[in-house]
Design a protein around this motif. Structure first.
Motif, mmCIF file in Angstrom:
data_model
loop_
_atom_site.group_PDB
_atom_site.id
_atom_site.type_symbol
_atom_site.label_atom_id
_atom_site.label_comp_id
_atom_site.label_asym_id
_atom_site.label_seq_id
_atom_site.Cartn_x
_atom_site.Cartn_y
_atom_site.Cartn_z
ATOM 1 N N GLY A 95 -22.525 20.538 -64.499
ATOM 2 C CA GLY A 95 -21.437 19.830 -65.170
ATOM 3 C C GLY A 95 -20.354 20.767 -65.667
ATOM 4 N N LEU A 96 -20.751 21.900 -66.252
ATOM 5 C CA LEU A 96 -19.770 22.845 -66.774
ATOM 6 C C LEU A 96 -19.006 23.537 -65.644
ATOM 7 N N ALA A 97 -19.681 23.824 -64.536
ATOM 8 C CA ALA A 97 -18.993 24.430 -63.397
ATOM 9 C C ALA A 97 -17.949 23.477 -62.824
ATOM 10 N N MET A 98 -18.269 22.188 -62.779
ATOM 11 C CA MET A 98 -17.291 21.213 -62.309
ATOM 12 C C MET A 98 -16.093 21.137 -63.257
ATOM 13 N N LEU A 99 -16.361 21.241 -64.550
ATOM 14 C CA LEU A 99 -15.270 21.228 -65.520
ATOM 15 C C LEU A 99 -14.387 22.458 -65.363
ATOM 16 N N VAL A 100 -14.988 23.612 -65.114
ATOM 17 C CA VAL A 100 -14.200 24.829 -64.893
ATOM 18 C C VAL A 100 -13.276 24.641 -63.698
ATOM 19 N N GLY A 101 -13.771 23.984 -62.653
ATOM 20 C CA GLY A 101 -12.932 23.732 -61.492
ATOM 21 C C GLY A 101 -11.726 22.878 -61.819
ATOM 22 N N ARG A 102 -11.858 22.000 -62.823
ATOM 23 C CA ARG A 102 -10.724 21.165 -63.228
ATOM 24 C C ARG A 102 -9.787 21.900 -64.165
ATOM 25 N N LEU A 103 -10.291 22.909 -64.869
ATOM 26 C CA LEU A 103 -9.465 23.624 -65.838
ATOM 27 C C LEU A 103 -8.605 24.712 -65.211
ATOM 28 N N ILE A 104 -9.013 25.206 -64.028
ATOM 29 C CA ILE A 104 -8.308 26.327 -63.415
ATOM 30 C C ILE A 104 -6.907 25.933 -62.932
ATOM 31 N N PRO A 105 -6.715 24.786 -62.234
ATOM 32 C CA PRO A 105 -5.391 24.490 -61.681
ATOM 33 C C PRO A 105 -4.335 24.320 -62.776
ATOM 34 N N GLU A 106 -3.094 24.584 -62.401
ATOM 35 C CA GLU A 106 -1.953 24.351 -63.274
ATOM 36 C C GLU A 106 -1.210 23.099 -62.809
ATOM 37 N N PRO A 107 -0.620 22.299 -63.681
ATOM 38 C CA PRO A 107 -0.635 22.455 -65.134
ATOM 39 C C PRO A 107 -1.985 22.066 -65.734
ATOM 40 N N TYR A 108 -2.218 22.540 -66.928
ATOM 41 C CA TYR A 108 -3.502 22.297 -67.584
ATOM 42 C C TYR A 108 -3.690 20.801 -67.856
ATOM 43 N N PRO A 109 -4.789 20.194 -67.408
ATOM 44 C CA PRO A 109 -5.007 18.754 -67.634
ATOM 45 C C PRO A 109 -5.414 18.487 -69.080
ATOM 46 N N ALA A 110 -4.424 18.261 -69.934
ATOM 47 C CA ALA A 110 -4.688 18.130 -71.369
ATOM 48 C C ALA A 110 -5.598 16.957 -71.688
ATOM 49 N N ARG A 111 -5.607 15.911 -70.845
ATOM 50 C CA ARG A 111 -6.453 14.751 -71.128
ATOM 51 C C ARG A 111 -7.933 15.123 -71.121
ATOM 52 N N LEU A 112 -8.302 16.184 -70.368
ATOM 53 C CA LEU A 112 -9.698 16.607 -70.360
ATOM 54 C C LEU A 112 -10.128 17.121 -71.725
ATOM 55 N N SER A 113 -9.198 17.696 -72.468
ATOM 56 C CA SER A 113 -9.524 18.152 -73.814
ATOM 57 C C SER A 113 -9.907 16.981 -74.704
ATOM 58 N N VAL A 114 -9.139 15.888 -74.601
ATOM 59 C CA VAL A 114 -9.448 14.703 -75.403
ATOM 60 C C VAL A 114 -10.799 14.134 -75.002
ATOM 61 N N VAL A 115 -11.070 14.063 -73.697
ATOM 62 C CA VAL A 115 -12.336 13.517 -73.215
ATOM 63 C C VAL A 115 -13.502 14.377 -73.678
ATOM 64 N N ALA A 116 -13.386 15.706 -73.518
ATOM 65 C CA ALA A 116 -14.481 16.609 -73.873
ATOM 66 C C ALA A 116 -14.798 16.538 -75.358
ATOM 67 N N ASN A 117 -13.771 16.536 -76.200
ATOM 68 C CA ASN A 117 -14.017 16.526 -77.636
ATOM 69 C C ASN A 117 -14.424 15.151 -78.138
ATOM 70 N N SER A 118 -13.970 14.088 -77.472
ATOM 71 C CA SER A 118 -14.465 12.761 -77.819
ATOM 72 C C SER A 118 -15.946 12.632 -77.481
ATOM 73 N N MET A 119 -16.342 13.187 -76.330
ATOM 74 C CA MET A 119 -17.761 13.203 -75.974
ATOM 75 C C MET A 119 -18.573 13.976 -77.004
ATOM 76 N N LEU A 120 -18.009 15.072 -77.511
ATOM 77 C CA LEU A 120 -18.705 15.857 -78.525
ATOM 78 C C LEU A 120 -18.947 15.025 -79.775
ATOM 79 N N ALA A 121 -17.902 14.319 -80.249
ATOM 80 C CA ALA A 121 -18.051 13.498 -81.445
ATOM 81 C C ALA A 121 -19.052 12.368 -81.218
ATOM 82 N N LEU A 122 -18.996 11.703 -80.067
ATOM 83 C CA LEU A 122 -19.919 10.606 -79.785
ATOM 84 C C LEU A 122 -21.357 11.091 -79.656
#
Length: 238
Positions: free
Chosen positions: A131-158
């Motif tokens: 799962g983390l390797a797949m996320l790294v693949g999404r974080l590398i391209p530009e521009p940075y997909p800011a929506r992934l930050s919201v999803v990741a931290n919302s998952m953390l809170a839940l």
């Protein structure tokens, strides 16, 4: 980096909580303490997921640009499994069933240890690392997909909320406590452990999600002072 840590902790709660469910289903524990391995597994997943996230962050370094996902997978796998591997090679774990004596070393090494190591340490670490390797693949391209930050931290809170509610939900399905001694108090200790771990997880996840949503809000939706500051910042070159 912060998104990887958030996703690692959230995934760790789920993955190692599932390992705790496996343990609870296969160990003949006292009926009223059947949920205790789930609580310990999910709570432990916070720390192991954090280590996996730190390991996966190696895929974001400059020297890892050619194979970021492969390096992130290896780093996350090492981070998520290193503590359990060290413990397993140092001898058998403490028995989950309180009336059983500790396992002798000659029974633990090597087949029993390898089954435990592959099933309860490596397998969840692999799932978390994928799962983390797949996320790294999404974080590398530009521009940075800011929506992934919201999803990741919302998952953390839940995930933290789920960890906070776990003792109450799980203990409602088991019989009333009987007798006295350590096995009776173990449920209370496990609940306190869950709550102590869950509260900072919820706080960090909620705070990060709130800040990200506030940062991504349209300028017109902000209060006048904040809107002016955002507009000024947008016109100011970096």
């Amino acid at each position: 980096m912060r998104d990887l840590l958030a996703a690692g902790v959230a995934g760790g709660i789920l993955v190692w909580g599932a390992v705790g469910m496996w343990t609870a289903a296969t160990v003949g524990n006292y009926p009223w303490n059947a949920w205790v391995p789930i609580a310990y597994g999910a709570g432990k997943g916070v720390f192991l997921g954090l280590l996996a996230g730190l390991g996966a962050a190696t895929g974001l370094t400059r020297w890892a640009r050619r194979t970021p996902k492969s390096i992130a997978f290896v780093g996350a796998l090492v981070g998520g499994s290193i503590l359990g591997t060290i413990k397993d090679f140092n001898g058998p774990p403490a028995p989950m069933v309180y009336f059983m004596p500790p396992m002798p070393d000659e029974r633990w090494y090597w087949s029993t240890m390898l089954v435990h190591w592959s099933g309860k340490i490596i397998a969840p670490a692999v799932v978390c690392a994928v799962g983390l390797a797949m996320l790294v693949g999404r974080l590398i391209p530009e521009p940075y997909p800011a929506r992934l930050s919201v999803v990741a931290n919302s998952m953390l809170a839940l995930a933290g909320v789920g960890l906070l509610l776990l003792p109450e939900i799980a203990s409602s399905f088991v019989p009333e406590v009987e007798g006295n001694g350590q096995h009776v108090n173990e449920g209370i200790i496990a609940a306190l452990y869950c709550w102590a771990v869950a509260i900072p997880v919820i706080a960090v996840g909620a705070w990060r999600t709130w800040r990200l949503l506030r940062r991504s809000a349209p300028i017109s939706a902000l209060p006048p002072g904040d809107a002016s500051a955002r507009a000024l910042g947008a016109r100011t070159p970096n």
